[in-house]
Design an enzyme around this catalytic site. Sequence first.
Site, short mmCIF file in Angstrom:
data_model
loop_
_atom_site.label_atom_id
_atom_site.label_comp_id
_atom_site.label_asym_id
_atom_site.label_seq_id
_atom_site.Cartn_x
_atom_site.Cartn_y
_atom_site.Cartn_z
N SER A 260 1.27 -96.36 -3.81
CA SER A 260 0.02 -96.52 -4.23
C SER A 260 -1.10 -95.46 -4.09
O SER A 260 -0.59 -94.52 -3.05
CB SER A 260 -0.48 -97.81 -3.37
OG SER A 260 -1.83 -98.08 -3.33
N ASP B 77 3.15 -100.89 -7.49
CA ASP B 77 1.86 -100.62 -7.58
C ASP B 77 1.08 -101.59 -6.56
O ASP B 77 1.65 -102.51 -6.63
CB ASP B 77 1.17 -100.45 -8.86
CG ASP B 77 -0.47 -100.19 -8.73
OD1 ASP B 77 -0.72 -99.24 -7.98
OD2 ASP B 77 -1.15 -101.10 -8.94
C1 LAC Z 1 -2.97 -98.08 -6.55
C2 LAC Z 1 -3.96 -98.26 -7.67
C3 LAC Z 1 -3.55 -97.55 -8.89
O1 LAC Z 1 -2.78 -99.01 -5.91
O2 LAC Z 1 -4.28 -99.43 -7.96
O3 LAC Z 1 -2.34 -97.19 -6.70
#
Ligand code: LAC
Length: 243
Positions: free
Chosen positions: A121, A13
């Site tokens: 992300s 992430d």
């Molecule tokens: C992302 C968020 C969840 O980067 O922080 O997908």
Amino acid sequence: MAPHRGRGIYIFDAIGTLFDGSVLVDRLDRRFPGEGVALAAAWRATQLRMTWLRSLMDAYEPFDRVTRDALAAVVGAAGREATDVDLDDLAKMYGELPVYPEVAEVIETLVDLGSTLAILSNGTPAMLMSLVERSGLRERFAVVLSVDAIRVYKPHPAVYRLASDHFGVAPRDVRFVSGNAWDCAGAKRFGFDVTAIDRVGTGVLEDLGERPDRIGRDLRVLIDADRHAGASAMNSRPVGDEV
Ligand code: LAC
């Protein structure tokens, strides 16, 4: 589809995992003295809630737009005023966040160990490219995947499927890493091996019926798990085995 050649596939992430959103507190505090902490927390919570609502409504808008809309809502709710320029400048910060202190070293080590790294992300492709370029780690990531390709936000299973499909592997062969508890739950439900990063030690906030495979205070838990347990035994590392 890119065939996987390497020791393990780690999917990270971005915001709250690799990139540190806490710098937003100072920026908000300068603009709204004494309110930075509260506004930053409300901004993030509102931003995420809007991604979930938009996904349920099938009304996708890109993350930079949602981020700006969330800031406008939060500033308005606090009884403060912000010009369009203020909102644009502050929202742009989401593409300028620094990496957490240990990130570069851990990323380099995982690459040296022969692993394949990627990012998955909510961020727009442009925002994510800005973040990885600024981090100096762009070459370390095989691919940067954005939900923008499918126009639905995490934790919809289609998002996690983007990653396993990209590498042509089964979900259980993906090692997913996130500092967002709800993201960990979504990824675990999809079938990934999940490492939760709990930097402030608050524990998993939402009980969504899914537990991560391991929890660490920062990304170094990945190196420990890889070195000590051996890559193939990562699944056996218990929850709560923190570093
Ligand atoms: C992302 C968020 C969840 O980067 O922080 O997908």
